[in-house]
Scaffold this active site. Structure first.
Site, PDB file in Angstrom:
ATOM      1  N   ALA A  80       2.241   1.647  -3.427  1.00  0.00           N
ATOM      2  CA  ALA A  80       1.236   2.190  -4.355  1.00  0.00           C
ATOM      3  C   ALA A  80       1.057   3.689  -4.125  1.00  0.00           C
ATOM      4  CB  ALA A  80      -0.094   1.464  -4.157  1.00  0.00           C
ATOM      5  N   TYR A  81       1.141   4.100  -2.871  1.00  0.00           N
ATOM      6  CA  TYR A  81       1.005   5.533  -2.535  1.00  0.00           C
ATOM      7  C   TYR A  81       2.147   6.337  -3.150  1.00  0.00           C
ATOM      8  CZ  TYR A  81       1.069   9.702   0.515  1.00  0.00           C
ATOM      9  OH  TYR A  81       1.100  10.981   1.012  1.00  0.00           O
ATOM     10  N   ILE A  82       3.373   5.866  -2.940  1.00  0.00           N
ATOM     11  CA  ILE A  82       4.542   6.588  -3.457  1.00  0.00           C
ATOM     12  C   ILE A  82       4.550   6.577  -4.989  1.00  0.00           C
ATOM     13  CG2 ILE A  82       7.083   6.393  -3.622  1.00  0.00           C
ATOM     14  CD1 ILE A  82       5.949   7.820  -1.102  1.00  0.00           C
ATOM     15  N   LYS A 140       1.903   9.147  -6.032  1.00  0.00           N
ATOM     16  CA  LYS A 140       2.367  10.532  -5.824  1.00  0.00           C
ATOM     17  C   LYS A 140       3.424  10.904  -6.878  1.00  0.00           C
ATOM     18  CE  LYS A 140       0.355  12.358  -2.097  1.00  0.00           C
ATOM     19  NZ  LYS A 140      -0.689  13.408  -2.336  1.00  0.00           N
ATOM     20  N   VAL A 172       0.845  -1.201   0.000  1.00  0.00           N
ATOM     21  CA  VAL A 172       0.000   0.000   0.000  1.00  0.00           C
ATOM     22  C   VAL A 172       0.881   1.252   0.000  1.00  0.00           C
ATOM     23  CG1 VAL A 172      -1.769   1.280   1.260  1.00  0.00           C
ATOM     24  CG2 VAL A 172      -1.921  -1.206   1.091  1.00  0.00           C
TER      25      VAL A 172
END
Ligand SMILES: NC(=O)c1ccc[n+]([C@@H]2O[C@H](COP(=O)([O-])OP(=O)(O)OC[C@H]3O[C@@H](n4cnc5c(N)ncnc54)[C@H](OP(=O)(O)O)[C@@H]3O)[C@@H](O)[C@H]2O)c1
Length: 218
Positions: free
Chosen positions: A130-132, A135, A127
């Site tokens: 996926a966030y990085i 962004k 997760v």
């Protein structure tokens, strides 16, 4: 100036709305949940209901009519999984940037995150990765556009009171945390400082007063 804030009920967004209203700017918070309208109004902003995972760039461009700047402050949040990192942290930012171009609103401040700009380390939680990734893709999209963008990458966010003192510089800034209230103050200052356009900046708590730090950038 009319400033449209994507993710208008977010913690940073509500703090920013208060700051903008307090200095006579007109803040507009885009929220997806109609139950959040009253909180945004209490922060001194106009609230507009728009789900940025469902709206089209055409719809959002209409909402940007007459705006002088856009702030991307939305995020899928800590409880979300991989798909919403893409649909909000990347997709909603791309949508806002596309809408800003269509509406000819040049100034765009994007809240990104420290850690963006590099591939996630091998073995990183999926997760977080996926966030990085989301962004980083949102930043890359924004840099490729004909907008007066500033990308702001805060470190770990806290709900502590504002200190008014920060470390703000081009990457790499050593990891650290920062109160959301200081992030809001930095965004308000960036909006006043068009010379900070086309810069990617990292932000943590530090020793320099916000106004001095922002002036020294642009
Ligand atoms: N947490 C950290 O340590 C950290 C560090 C660096 C950067 N950041 C980034 O900083 C930014 C702001 O942080 P924050 O703590 O102020 O965020 P937050 O309180 O989680 O607010 C994010 C807002 O985005 C809204 N949102 C989500 N999906 C949406 C959609 N489809 N359409 C419209 N709005 C939507 C949420 O609305 P709902 O309430 O309806 O979901 C929420 O109000 C985020 O981009 C975050 O990724 C966080």
């Amino acid at each position: 100036m009319r400033v449209v804030i994507a993710g208008g009920h977010g913690k940073i967004a509500l703090l920013l709305e208060r700051l903008l209203a307090g200095r006579g700017d007109q803040a507009v918070g885009l929220v997806r949940n109609p139950a959040h309208v009253a909180d945004v109004q209490r922060a001194g902003a106009e609230a507009v209901v728009s789900d940025l995972e469902a709206a089209s760039a055409e719809d959002v461009a209409l909402l940007l009519s007459g705006a002088g700047a856009v702030v991307f402050a939305a995020g899928a949040g800590p409880g979300s999984g991989v798909p919403r990192k893409d649909s909000v942290d990347r997709g909603a930012s791309v949508l806002m940037a596309e809408a800003a171009e269509r509406a000819a609103v040049r100034r765009f401040v994007q809240i990104s995150s420290m850690g963006a700009g590099q591939p996630p380390r091998p073995g990183t939680d999926e997760v977080w990765a996926a966030y990085i990734t989301a962004k980083t893709a949102a930043e890359d999209d924004l840099r490729a556009r004909d907008l007066d963008w500033t990308i702001l990458r805060p470190g770990g966010l806290t709900d502590a009171p504002a200190t008014g003192r920060i470390r703000l510089a081009a990457p790499p800034v050593p990891r650290g945390s920062i109160p959301r209230a200081d992030v809001a103050a930095v965004i308000a200052a960036l909006l006043d400082q068009p010379g900070t356009r086309h810069q990617t900046l990292e932000l943590t708590g530090g020793d320099t007063p916000v106004a001095t730090a922002v002036r020294s950038i642009g």
